[in-house]
Design a protein around this motif. Structure first.
Motif, short mmCIF file in Angstrom:
data_model
loop_
_atom_site.label_atom_id
_atom_site.label_comp_id
_atom_site.label_asym_id
_atom_site.label_seq_id
_atom_site.Cartn_x
_atom_site.Cartn_y
_atom_site.Cartn_z
N GLN A 95 17.78 9.12 0.97
CA GLN A 95 18.31 9.87 2.10
C GLN A 95 17.73 9.38 3.42
OE1 GLN A 95 17.84 13.97 1.16
NE2 GLN A 95 19.53 13.84 -0.29
N THR A 97 16.21 9.55 7.08
CA THR A 97 15.22 10.47 7.66
C THR A 97 15.93 11.30 8.73
OG1 THR A 97 13.61 8.74 7.32
CG2 THR A 97 12.95 10.56 8.74
N ALA A 124 9.85 1.13 4.10
CA ALA A 124 10.96 1.76 3.36
C ALA A 124 12.03 2.11 4.40
CB ALA A 124 10.48 3.01 2.62
N GLY A 126 15.19 1.81 4.82
CA GLY A 126 16.48 2.43 4.53
C GLY A 126 17.55 1.97 5.49
N SER A 127 18.22 2.93 6.12
CA SER A 127 19.30 2.62 7.06
C SER A 127 18.79 2.23 8.44
CB SER A 127 20.16 3.87 7.23
OG SER A 127 19.38 4.88 7.86
N LEU A 130 15.11 5.98 11.07
CA LEU A 130 13.77 6.38 11.55
C LEU A 130 13.20 5.30 12.49
CD1 LEU A 130 11.19 8.12 11.48
CD2 LEU A 130 10.50 6.88 9.44
N ASP A 149 13.23 -3.07 2.76
CA ASP A 149 13.79 -2.12 1.79
C ASP A 149 14.28 -2.88 0.57
OD1 ASP A 149 14.60 1.08 2.22
OD2 ASP A 149 15.63 0.07 0.57
N ILE A 150 14.19 -2.21 -0.56
CA ILE A 150 14.59 -2.83 -1.83
C ILE A 150 16.11 -2.75 -2.03
CG2 ILE A 150 14.38 -0.73 -3.25
CD1 ILE A 150 12.76 -2.52 -5.24
N LEU A 154 21.47 -0.62 1.90
CA LEU A 154 20.79 0.07 3.01
C LEU A 154 20.24 -0.94 4.02
CD1 LEU A 154 18.97 2.99 1.18
CD2 LEU A 154 20.93 3.12 2.69
N ASP A 175 11.09 -5.62 -2.76
CA ASP A 175 10.21 -4.54 -3.18
C ASP A 175 8.97 -4.60 -2.28
OD1 ASP A 175 8.37 -2.95 -4.41
OD2 ASP A 175 8.61 -3.82 -6.41
N SER A 176 8.70 -3.55 -1.55
CA SER A 176 7.57 -3.56 -0.61
C SER A 176 6.23 -3.54 -1.30
CB SER A 176 7.65 -2.35 0.33
OG SER A 176 8.69 -2.54 1.23
N1 SAM Z 1 13.53 6.05 6.86
C1 SAM Z 1 14.75 5.69 6.16
C2 SAM Z 1 15.97 5.94 7.05
O1 SAM Z 1 15.80 6.46 8.19
O2 SAM Z 1 17.09 5.65 6.62
C3 SAM Z 1 14.90 6.45 4.86
C4 SAM Z 1 13.85 6.16 3.86
S1 SAM Z 1 14.23 6.76 2.26
C5 SAM Z 1 13.51 8.33 2.23
C6 SAM Z 1 13.20 5.81 1.22
C7 SAM Z 1 13.60 4.35 1.10
O3 SAM Z 1 12.66 3.68 0.27
C8 SAM Z 1 14.96 4.10 0.47
O4 SAM Z 1 15.76 3.42 1.40
C9 SAM Z 1 14.67 3.22 -0.75
O5 SAM Z 1 15.65 2.22 -0.97
C10 SAM Z 1 13.34 2.61 -0.35
N2 SAM Z 1 12.49 2.15 -1.46
C11 SAM Z 1 12.18 2.81 -2.61
N3 SAM Z 1 11.33 2.06 -3.36
C12 SAM Z 1 11.10 0.92 -2.65
C13 SAM Z 1 10.29 -0.24 -2.90
N4 SAM Z 1 9.56 -0.37 -4.01
N5 SAM Z 1 10.29 -1.21 -1.95
C14 SAM Z 1 11.03 -1.10 -0.82
N6 SAM Z 1 11.79 -0.03 -0.56
C15 SAM Z 1 11.83 0.97 -1.46
#
Ligand code: SAM
Length: 327
Positions: A95, A97, A124, A126-127, A130, A149-150, A154, A175-176
């Protein structure tokens, strides 16, 4: 910022994404990334479209001039379209932020980091909602931003988001928790992905790993972010309120004690969340370094409903006093 400008932009994102979704048989979010890229490049990039479809898209794109919109208008319109696409395809850990949280992060980064130029990472991203909210609210600063981001969809949305807002962000789709190819950072911001990390072999390289079974990804993210922070650098994390109540909390406690100074915990109002268990806080940490001291007292506050501007102003005054006394 004008509501009608945001609506107009959203309408163009939405209409053209729907056309591309139908014509290319792709998801709405994929189509949104495609249309954003078209708008940024000022051309229709999809070669397989019919002439009529290209004309329909061009007619829609002609209704707007991106240069006339400010970054926050673009970000909000794009965010509305992403939210629409995410409704089709709900994935709880992906989701975006929420804006209210983004604004608080932006405020805190602005108050804690006074340097005119700095490096910031969102591992992380995402889109990119944040990260770009934070960037949009740091006037007169030169910021080198990195987003990782993985999820490949996104990160494409984030890349297009950054282009549309003219932010030169460096993106990595990986993968971070694997090694990162970035310089030490002055700040890390992260809406932590919460859950188990499936790669036990990689997790074994972390101090914070579980004694048995899978480690928590959100714990490993804290250690990984610490590794890539400069001494004295700050971390701003959105964490679940139960972070220190889990079965792996003792490793996390030990890690934080050894490497970081807790600066503060700001608990977000419960009214922002579906229930008590999904409620979150903003956790602020500083990486230890030579000659650095912990704050006399950590900044602890329960934030009021964000619509209560009088109470919110009180909290902002409290934060500012704390910063003046400790920074
Ligand atoms: N801040 C972002 C935004 O405003 O859109 C939303 C972050 S969301 C809560 C968490 C993110 O962590 C997701 O986009 C997911 O794909 C990413 N994620 C999960 N595991 C990960 C990993 N091991 N390495 C990189 N990204 C990862």
């Amino acid at each position: 910022m004008s509501i009608s400008a945001i609506e107009k932009l959203f309408t163009v994102f939405n209409e053209t994404a729907q056309i591309l979704q139908e014509e290319l048989s792709i998801t709405y979010l994929d189509a949104l990334a495609e249309t954003g890229e078209n708008l940024f490049q000022d051309t229709v990039l999809q070669e397989e479209l019919s002439e009529i479809t290209v004309k329909r898209l061009e007619k829609s794109y002609k209704q707007i001039y991106l240069e006339k919109y400010n970054n926050e208008e673009i970000r909000k319109a794009y965010q509305l379209a992403i939210l629409k696409g995410m409704k089709e395809n709900v994935q709880p850990n992906h989701q975006m932020t929420p804006d209210a949280v983004g604004m608080l992060f932006a405020y805190l980064v602005n108050k804690f980091i006074k340097a005119p130029s700095f490096k910031i990472l969102d591992p992380a991203v995402g889109s990119g909602n944040l990260l770009t909210t934070v960037l949009n609210l740091q006037p007169n600063k030169t910021i080198h931003a990195t987003g990782i981001d993985i999820d490949d969809l996104l990160i494409r949305l984030a890349f297009v988001n950054a282009n549309l807002q003219s932010h030169p962000i460096q993106f990595f789709n990986q993968d971070s928790l694997q090694p990162l190819f970035i310089d030490p950072q002055d700040a890390v911001i992260c809406d932590l992905p919460v859950g188990y990390y499936p790669d036990d072999v990689r997790a074994a390289e972390y101090e914070i790993k579980a004694k048995s079974g899978h480690s928590y990804a959100h714990h490993l993210f804290i250690e990984q972010s610490t590794r890539y922070l400069k001494p004295g650098g700050y971390m701003f994390l959105l964490i679940p309120n139960g972070l220190f109540e889990s079965d792996q909390a003792s490793q996390l406690h030990d890690f934080i004690k050894k490497h970081l100074f807790v600066q503060g915990v700001l608990q977000l109002p419960l009214s922002m969340f579906k229930n008590k268990n999904s409620a979150k806080s903003i956790f602020i940490l500083q990486k230890k370094g030579e000659d650095l001291k912990p704050p006399k007292k950590a900044l602890l506050a329960d934030l009021p409903a964000l619509t209560n501007s009088a109470a919110l102003n009180n909290i902002f005054r409290k934060i500012e006093t704390w910063i003046n006394e400790n920074k």
